[in-house]
Scaffold this motif. Structure first.
Motif, PDB file in Angstrom:
ATOM      1  N   PHE A   1       0.810  -1.222   0.000  1.00  0.00           N
ATOM      2  CA  PHE A   1       0.000   0.000   0.000  1.00  0.00           C
ATOM      3  C   PHE A   1       0.843   1.272   0.000  1.00  0.00           C
ATOM      4  O   PHE A   1       0.352   2.345  -0.344  1.00  0.00           O
ATOM      5  CB  PHE A   1      -0.998   0.017   1.171  1.00  0.00           C
ATOM      6  CG  PHE A   1      -0.383   0.374   2.494  1.00  0.00           C
ATOM      7  CD1 PHE A   1      -0.249   1.699   2.887  1.00  0.00           C
ATOM      8  CD2 PHE A   1       0.055  -0.615   3.351  1.00  0.00           C
ATOM      9  CE1 PHE A   1       0.304   2.030   4.109  1.00  0.00           C
ATOM     10  CE2 PHE A   1       0.619  -0.297   4.572  1.00  0.00           C
ATOM     11  CZ  PHE A   1       0.750   1.032   4.949  1.00  0.00           C
ATOM     12  N   VAL A   2       2.124   1.155   0.361  1.00  0.00           N
ATOM     13  CA  VAL A   2       2.997   2.326   0.352  1.00  0.00           C
ATOM     14  C   VAL A   2       3.131   2.866  -1.077  1.00  0.00           C
ATOM     15  O   VAL A   2       3.183   4.069  -1.291  1.00  0.00           O
ATOM     16  CB  VAL A   2       4.373   1.996   0.963  1.00  0.00           C
ATOM     17  CG1 VAL A   2       5.349   3.149   0.793  1.00  0.00           C
ATOM     18  CG2 VAL A   2       4.220   1.639   2.436  1.00  0.00           C
ATOM     19  N   ASP A   3       3.165   1.961  -2.039  1.00  0.00           N
ATOM     20  CA  ASP A   3       3.279   2.353  -3.444  1.00  0.00           C
ATOM     21  C   ASP A   3       1.931   2.519  -4.135  1.00  0.00           C
ATOM     22  O   ASP A   3       1.844   3.158  -5.178  1.00  0.00           O
ATOM     23  CB  ASP A   3       4.113   1.327  -4.214  1.00  0.00           C
ATOM     24  CG  ASP A   3       5.572   1.332  -3.785  1.00  0.00           C
ATOM     25  OD1 ASP A   3       6.071   2.405  -3.402  1.00  0.00           O
ATOM     26  OD2 ASP A   3       6.206   0.269  -3.845  1.00  0.00           O
ATOM     27  N   ASP A   4       0.896   1.897  -3.594  1.00  0.00           N
ATOM     28  CA  ASP A   4      -0.430   1.945  -4.215  1.00  0.00           C
ATOM     29  C   ASP A   4      -1.477   1.723  -3.120  1.00  0.00           C
ATOM     30  O   ASP A   4      -1.623   0.615  -2.617  1.00  0.00           O
ATOM     31  CB  ASP A   4      -0.537   0.864  -5.290  1.00  0.00           C
ATOM     32  CG  ASP A   4      -1.837   0.892  -6.058  1.00  0.00           C
ATOM     33  OD1 ASP A   4      -2.700   1.753  -5.788  1.00  0.00           O
ATOM     34  OD2 ASP A   4      -2.002   0.027  -6.943  1.00  0.00           O
ATOM     35  N   LEU A   5      -2.203   2.781  -2.780  1.00  0.00           N
ATOM     36  CA  LEU A   5      -3.188   2.682  -1.686  1.00  0.00           C
ATOM     37  C   LEU A   5      -4.267   1.631  -1.936  1.00  0.00           C
ATOM     38  O   LEU A   5      -4.881   1.140  -0.989  1.00  0.00           O
ATOM     39  CB  LEU A   5      -3.836   4.040  -1.434  1.00  0.00           C
ATOM     40  CG  LEU A   5      -2.963   5.046  -0.680  1.00  0.00           C
ATOM     41  CD1 LEU A   5      -3.667   6.395  -0.576  1.00  0.00           C
ATOM     42  CD2 LEU A   5      -2.593   4.533   0.693  1.00  0.00           C
ATOM     43  N   VAL A   6      -4.490   1.269  -3.177  1.00  0.00           N
ATOM     44  CA  VAL A   6      -5.476   0.229  -3.474  1.00  0.00           C
ATOM     45  C   VAL A   6      -5.053  -1.090  -2.824  1.00  0.00           C
ATOM     46  O   VAL A   6      -5.887  -1.952  -2.565  1.00  0.00           O
ATOM     47  CB  VAL A   6      -5.680   0.084  -5.004  1.00  0.00           C
ATOM     48  CG1 VAL A   6      -6.623  -1.050  -5.348  1.00  0.00           C
ATOM     49  CG2 VAL A   6      -6.221   1.391  -5.578  1.00  0.00           C
ATOM     50  N   GLY A   7      -3.768  -1.206  -2.508  1.00  0.00           N
ATOM     51  CA  GLY A   7      -3.289  -2.392  -1.811  1.00  0.00           C
ATOM     52  C   GLY A   7      -4.022  -2.645  -0.499  1.00  0.00           C
ATOM     53  O   GLY A   7      -4.121  -3.784  -0.050  1.00  0.00           O
ATOM     54  N   LEU A   8      -4.566  -1.599   0.093  1.00  0.00           N
ATOM     55  CA  LEU A   8      -5.351  -1.777   1.323  1.00  0.00           C
ATOM     56  C   LEU A   8      -6.628  -2.569   1.052  1.00  0.00           C
ATOM     57  O   LEU A   8      -7.107  -3.297   1.916  1.00  0.00           O
ATOM     58  CB  LEU A   8      -5.684  -0.418   1.941  1.00  0.00           C
ATOM     59  CG  LEU A   8      -4.485   0.367   2.477  1.00  0.00           C
ATOM     60  CD1 LEU A   8      -4.886   1.796   2.838  1.00  0.00           C
ATOM     61  CD2 LEU A   8      -3.859  -0.345   3.669  1.00  0.00           C
ATOM     62  N   LEU A   9      -7.180  -2.437  -0.140  1.00  0.00           N
ATOM     63  CA  LEU A   9      -8.355  -3.224  -0.527  1.00  0.00           C
ATOM     64  C   LEU A   9      -7.965  -4.594  -1.067  1.00  0.00           C
ATOM     65  O   LEU A   9      -8.708  -5.553  -0.926  1.00  0.00           O
ATOM     66  CB  LEU A   9      -9.160  -2.488  -1.609  1.00  0.00           C
ATOM     67  CG  LEU A   9     -10.024  -1.329  -1.168  1.00  0.00           C
ATOM     68  CD1 LEU A   9     -10.616  -0.617  -2.387  1.00  0.00           C
ATOM     69  CD2 LEU A   9     -11.133  -1.794  -0.252  1.00  0.00           C
ATOM     70  N   VAL A  10      -6.806  -4.670  -1.698  1.00  0.00           N
ATOM     71  CA  VAL A  10      -6.379  -5.917  -2.318  1.00  0.00           C
ATOM     72  C   VAL A  10      -5.925  -6.928  -1.262  1.00  0.00           C
ATOM     73  O   VAL A  10      -6.074  -8.136  -1.460  1.00  0.00           O
ATOM     74  CB  VAL A  10      -5.276  -5.664  -3.371  1.00  0.00           C
ATOM     75  CG1 VAL A  10      -4.757  -6.968  -3.964  1.00  0.00           C
ATOM     76  CG2 VAL A  10      -5.814  -4.754  -4.480  1.00  0.00           C
ATOM     77  N   GLY A  11      -5.404  -6.473  -0.141  1.00  0.00           N
ATOM     78  CA  GLY A  11      -4.925  -7.382   0.909  1.00  0.00           C
ATOM     79  C   GLY A  11      -5.928  -8.450   1.299  1.00  0.00           C
ATOM     80  O   GLY A  11      -5.612  -9.646   1.245  1.00  0.00           O
ATOM     81  N   PRO A  12      -7.154  -8.078   1.693  1.00  0.00           N
ATOM     82  CA  PRO A  12      -8.131  -9.116   2.037  1.00  0.00           C
ATOM     83  C   PRO A  12      -8.454 -10.042   0.865  1.00  0.00           C
ATOM     84  O   PRO A  12      -8.613 -11.253   1.039  1.00  0.00           O
ATOM     85  CB  PRO A  12      -9.365  -8.316   2.466  1.00  0.00           C
ATOM     86  CG  PRO A  12      -8.825  -6.990   2.885  1.00  0.00           C
ATOM     87  CD  PRO A  12      -7.640  -6.734   1.995  1.00  0.00           C
ATOM     88  N   LEU A  13      -8.523  -9.483  -0.327  1.00  0.00           N
ATOM     89  CA  LEU A  13      -8.788 -10.289  -1.528  1.00  0.00           C
ATOM     90  C   LEU A  13      -7.638 -11.263  -1.781  1.00  0.00           C
ATOM     91  O   LEU A  13      -7.863 -12.413  -2.178  1.00  0.00           O
ATOM     92  CB  LEU A  13      -8.997  -9.362  -2.730  1.00  0.00           C
ATOM     93  CG  LEU A  13      -9.258 -10.022  -4.069  1.00  0.00           C
ATOM     94  CD1 LEU A  13     -10.544 -10.829  -4.034  1.00  0.00           C
ATOM     95  CD2 LEU A  13      -9.319  -8.961  -5.161  1.00  0.00           C
ATOM     96  N   PHE A  14      -6.415 -10.826  -1.546  1.00  0.00           N
ATOM     97  CA  PHE A  14      -5.247 -11.683  -1.702  1.00  0.00           C
ATOM     98  C   PHE A  14      -5.354 -12.904  -0.782  1.00  0.00           C
ATOM     99  O   PHE A  14      -5.037 -14.026  -1.186  1.00  0.00           O
ATOM    100  CB  PHE A  14      -3.981 -10.882  -1.402  1.00  0.00           C
ATOM    101  CG  PHE A  14      -2.704 -11.668  -1.509  1.00  0.00           C
ATOM    102  CD1 PHE A  14      -2.156 -11.972  -2.739  1.00  0.00           C
ATOM    103  CD2 PHE A  14      -2.035 -12.085  -0.361  1.00  0.00           C
ATOM    104  CE1 PHE A  14      -0.961 -12.686  -2.832  1.00  0.00           C
ATOM    105  CE2 PHE A  14      -0.848 -12.790  -0.451  1.00  0.00           C
ATOM    106  CZ  PHE A  14      -0.309 -13.097  -1.683  1.00  0.00           C
ATOM    107  N   LEU A  15      -5.810 -12.698   0.449  1.00  0.00           N
ATOM    108  CA  LEU A  15      -5.970 -13.823   1.383  1.00  0.00           C
ATOM    109  C   LEU A  15      -7.010 -14.813   0.879  1.00  0.00           C
ATOM    110  O   LEU A  15      -6.823 -16.028   0.979  1.00  0.00           O
ATOM    111  CB  LEU A  15      -6.356 -13.321   2.770  1.00  0.00           C
ATOM    112  CG  LEU A  15      -5.361 -12.417   3.482  1.00  0.00           C
ATOM    113  CD1 LEU A  15      -5.880 -12.067   4.875  1.00  0.00           C
ATOM    114  CD2 LEU A  15      -3.990 -13.046   3.553  1.00  0.00           C
ATOM    115  N   VAL A  16      -8.107 -14.301   0.340  1.00  0.00           N
ATOM    116  CA  VAL A  16      -9.142 -15.175  -0.224  1.00  0.00           C
ATOM    117  C   VAL A  16      -8.563 -15.952  -1.406  1.00  0.00           C
ATOM    118  O   VAL A  16      -8.780 -17.162  -1.538  1.00  0.00           O
ATOM    119  CB  VAL A  16     -10.391 -14.361  -0.628  1.00  0.00           C
ATOM    120  CG1 VAL A  16     -11.366 -15.199  -1.437  1.00  0.00           C
ATOM    121  CG2 VAL A  16     -11.084 -13.816   0.622  1.00  0.00           C
TER     122      VAL A  16
END
Length: 165
Positions: free
Chosen positions: A128-143
């Motif tokens: 998320f440091v490079d792309d704030l969308v990473g905050l939304l992608v994190g939970p999706l990554f776990l799924v």
């Protein structure tokens, strides 16, 4: 807008160390529950007061639209998972203000500490440091990682791996 494969590949590039991924399976749910809990107040009554709307509901409705746009299957999984977090956050928020704040802030702080321990192992900053969308992608990554571990979504996994290299 990026595709599911692009988002997962970008996020995966920051998460190659298994210890980091394991910490994310603990830290991300804690952070999601913390945010849900803290945004569960105020509860604004709708119409006759039989239903209500909270900032958490609005945030998660928008998040679910993002997930569903990326992938219907993964999006449905996120809708179901986030519904559980909404219920749990509302339950915690129904307690005293002290309990609500202590739980929300405590989960948030401890969750992020766990995340940063994982990134210490990784030797790389969070996505998320490079792309704030990473905050939304994190939970999706776990799924997605759970689905891959179960042998599901092989095409998505293979496309993600190919895109990451």
């Amino acid at each position: 807008m990026k595709t599911l494969i692009e988002h997962l590949s970008h996020y995966a590039a920051y998460h190659r160390d298994r210890r980091n991924i394991v910490t994310h399976f603990v830290g991300i749910p804690m952070i999601v529950l913390a945010v849900t809990t803290l945004l569960a107040r105020p509860a604004m009554p709708l119409a006759d007061g039989g239903a209500y709307l909270t900032p958490a509901m609005v945030a998660y409705a928008l998040s679910c639209l993002f997930y569903l746009r990326l992938s219907f299957g993964f999006g449905l999984a996120m809708v179901a998972i986030l519904a559980i977090f909404l219920w749990a956050g509302a339950w915690i928020a129904s307690m005293s203000t002290t309990v609500w704040l202590a739980a929300g802030i405590g989960l948030f702080v401890v969750g992020w500490i766990i995340q940063f321990v994982g990134h210490y192992y990784e030797g790389r900053k969070p996505a998320f440091v490079d792309d704030l969308v990473g905050l939304l992608v994190g939970p999706l990554f776990l799924v997605a990682e759970t689905a891959f571990a179960m042998g599901l979504a092989r095409e998505t996994h293979d496309a993600m791996v190919a895109h990451a290299h």
